[in-house]
Design a protein around this motif. Structure first.
Motif, mmCIF file in Angstrom:
data_model
loop_
_atom_site.group_PDB
_atom_site.id
_atom_site.type_symbol
_atom_site.label_atom_id
_atom_site.label_comp_id
_atom_site.label_asym_id
_atom_site.label_seq_id
_atom_site.Cartn_x
_atom_site.Cartn_y
_atom_site.Cartn_z
ATOM 1 N N ARG A 49 0.826 -1.206 0.000
ATOM 2 C CA ARG A 49 0.000 0.000 0.000
ATOM 3 C C ARG A 49 0.864 1.262 0.000
ATOM 4 O O ARG A 49 0.607 2.212 -0.743
ATOM 5 C CB ARG A 49 -0.912 -0.018 1.240
ATOM 6 N N VAL A 50 1.913 1.265 0.825
ATOM 7 C CA VAL A 50 2.819 2.416 0.863
ATOM 8 C C VAL A 50 3.536 2.567 -0.475
ATOM 9 O O VAL A 50 3.700 3.677 -0.988
ATOM 10 C CB VAL A 50 3.838 2.247 2.013
ATOM 11 N N ALA A 51 3.956 1.439 -1.052
ATOM 12 C CA ALA A 51 4.658 1.482 -2.337
ATOM 13 C C ALA A 51 3.789 2.127 -3.411
ATOM 14 O O ALA A 51 4.245 2.991 -4.169
ATOM 15 C CB ALA A 51 5.052 0.069 -2.753
ATOM 16 N N LYS A 52 2.532 1.729 -3.474
ATOM 17 C CA LYS A 52 1.630 2.278 -4.494
ATOM 18 C C LYS A 52 1.368 3.756 -4.255
ATOM 19 O O LYS A 52 1.214 4.539 -5.208
ATOM 20 C CB LYS A 52 0.333 1.482 -4.503
ATOM 21 N N ALA A 53 1.314 4.160 -2.988
ATOM 22 C CA ALA A 53 1.093 5.572 -2.670
ATOM 23 C C ALA A 53 2.236 6.444 -3.174
ATOM 24 O O ALA A 53 2.049 7.623 -3.468
ATOM 25 C CB ALA A 53 0.925 5.756 -1.164
ATOM 26 N N GLY A 116 -7.234 6.193 1.003
ATOM 27 C CA GLY A 116 -8.589 6.393 1.505
ATOM 28 C C GLY A 116 -8.932 5.539 2.697
ATOM 29 O O GLY A 116 -10.083 5.157 2.895
ATOM 30 N N ILE A 117 -7.940 5.210 3.539
ATOM 31 C CA ILE A 117 -8.172 4.371 4.706
ATOM 32 C C ILE A 117 -7.942 5.200 5.956
ATOM 33 O O ILE A 117 -6.924 5.870 6.080
ATOM 34 C CB ILE A 117 -7.231 3.155 4.712
ATOM 35 N N GLU A 118 -8.859 5.175 6.894
ATOM 36 C CA GLU A 118 -8.746 5.960 8.110
ATOM 37 C C GLU A 118 -7.933 5.234 9.174
ATOM 38 O O GLU A 118 -7.910 4.017 9.233
ATOM 39 C CB GLU A 118 -10.138 6.271 8.678
ATOM 40 N N ASN A 119 -7.271 6.021 10.024
ATOM 41 C CA ASN A 119 -6.553 5.513 11.199
ATOM 42 C C ASN A 119 -5.463 4.515 10.860
ATOM 43 O O ASN A 119 -5.067 3.698 11.670
ATOM 44 C CB ASN A 119 -7.530 4.859 12.189
ATOM 45 N N ALA A 120 -4.944 4.569 9.640
ATOM 46 C CA ALA A 120 -3.860 3.686 9.203
ATOM 47 C C ALA A 120 -4.213 2.215 9.376
ATOM 48 O O ALA A 120 -3.351 1.368 9.540
ATOM 49 C CB ALA A 120 -2.560 4.001 9.957
ATOM 50 N N ALA A 121 -5.510 1.885 9.375
ATOM 51 C CA ALA A 121 -5.927 0.484 9.426
ATOM 52 C C ALA A 121 -5.906 -0.057 8.005
ATOM 53 O O ALA A 121 -6.270 0.626 7.059
ATOM 54 C CB ALA A 121 -7.329 0.363 10.005
ATOM 55 N N ILE A 122 -5.435 -1.278 7.830
ATOM 56 C CA ILE A 122 -5.317 -1.837 6.494
ATOM 57 C C ILE A 122 -6.182 -3.078 6.367
ATOM 58 O O ILE A 122 -6.442 -3.775 7.336
ATOM 59 C CB ILE A 122 -3.857 -2.179 6.154
ATOM 60 N N SER A 123 -6.652 -3.313 5.147
ATOM 61 C CA SER A 123 -7.444 -4.499 4.880
ATOM 62 C C SER A 123 -6.522 -5.592 4.359
ATOM 63 O O SER A 123 -5.805 -5.389 3.382
ATOM 64 C CB SER A 123 -8.528 -4.198 3.842
#
Length: 294
Positions: A49-53, A116-123
């Motif tokens: 996710r960080v990489a894509k950001a 678009g994810i709140e509170n740095a929670a990941i799926s």
């Protein structure tokens, strides 16, 4: 389990699976099943996710790029305090020193906003399967995979999980003295309620009261940047290094920096000795060898 309960960790913050003695045999150890997401999977998902950001294809590409830049950075004598390093190659992140204490939170927050994810929670994609009972050739009952894996999304807060994990191992190392000596991410589950499931205590280490006190005193000395105290602790506990030129006098600043490698951070910036002389850290490392590490 008793140690973690004694210090108020289990079951409030962590769960350790119980042995199901009724179905254990001489050849099979049966334990309670914990539902959760592997920490290694959660880390992989966040790296992607960080990489894509930051415009990378996935976590693997990001790791390769970071490894290359870190190698170049350290080779050139950069250290934890050098600041302003363009690790992520983004003009928007030019202000960031990735080795600083707040860097992880900043990166995670930035990636969360981008995603678009709140509170740095990941799926995290979690795979589950249905099981049925069977017997092995010795007549022992075992669990067999009956159906193919099913995939579902589970939200986890990786930052919270990592803070809990550090807290737990701090309790084990400094208070209990009995710790999991193989704490890789595959041995940790993030449970649906945010607690951690700690698995595989097949390799356990033990520290004496004196060892725990020494470790705590060394960590405090490093935190306080007390070079004299750190050096004294290392000398008193038998730490020894040798020099290629045959010298045996070790400056307090050298011992303090080496202790930081062991217990704090990688800092390869130039080192100022007690007499005011500045030495290149990479040259110092090439000219010394550790003989005894307590």
């Amino acid at each position: 389990t008793r140690d973690m309960q004694q210090y108020g960790m289990e079951p409030s913050l962590v769960r350790i699976p119980r042995v199901v003695e009724d179905i254990c045999t001489q050849n099979v150890l049966a334990m309670e099943y914990l539902e959760g997401v592997s920490l290694s999977d959660a880390i992989q998902q966040e790296q992607d996710r960080v990489a894509k950001a930051f415009g990378k294809q996935d976590g693997e590409e990001l790791r390769k790029m970071l490894a290359s830049r870190m190698k170049e950075h350290f080779k050139n004598g950069g250290g934890a305090g050098s600041g302003g390093l363009h690790m992520l190659g983004s003009k928007k992140m030019k202000f960031m020193n990735v080795f600083g204490p707040s860097a992880t939170a900043v990166i995670r927050t930035y990636a969360s906003v981008k995603d678009g994810i709140e509170n740095a929670a990941i799926s995290v994609a979690k795979f589950g399967s249905k099981f049925r009972s069977g017997w092995n050739q010795d007549g022992d009952q075992i669990a067999l995979l009956a159906d193919g894996p099913t995939k579902k999304k589970v939200s986890v807060n990786l930052g919270r999980a990592l803070k809990t994990l550090v807290h737990v191992h701090g309790i084990q190392l400094l208070l209990s003295g009995t710790y999991n000596a193989d704490p890789h991410p595959g041995n940790v589950l993030i449970l649906p309620d945010g607690r951690l499931g700690l698995l595989d205590y097949g390799m356990v280490g033990r520290l004496s009261q004196k060892d725990r006190e020494t470790a705590a005193e060394t960590i405090l000395a490093l935190s306080n940047r007390d070079k004299a105290a750190t050096a004294k602790l290392y000398r008193d506990n038998g730490y020894k290094i040798s020099f290629k030129d045959g010298g045996n006098s070790v400056d307090d600043a050298v011992l303090h920096r080496f202790a930081s490698f062991h217990l704090d951070r990688i800092d390869l910036s130039p080192l100022t000795l007690d007499n005011g002389e500045t030495v290149d850290l990479m040259e110092l490392l090439r000219s010394t060898r550790e003989r005894v590490v307590p």
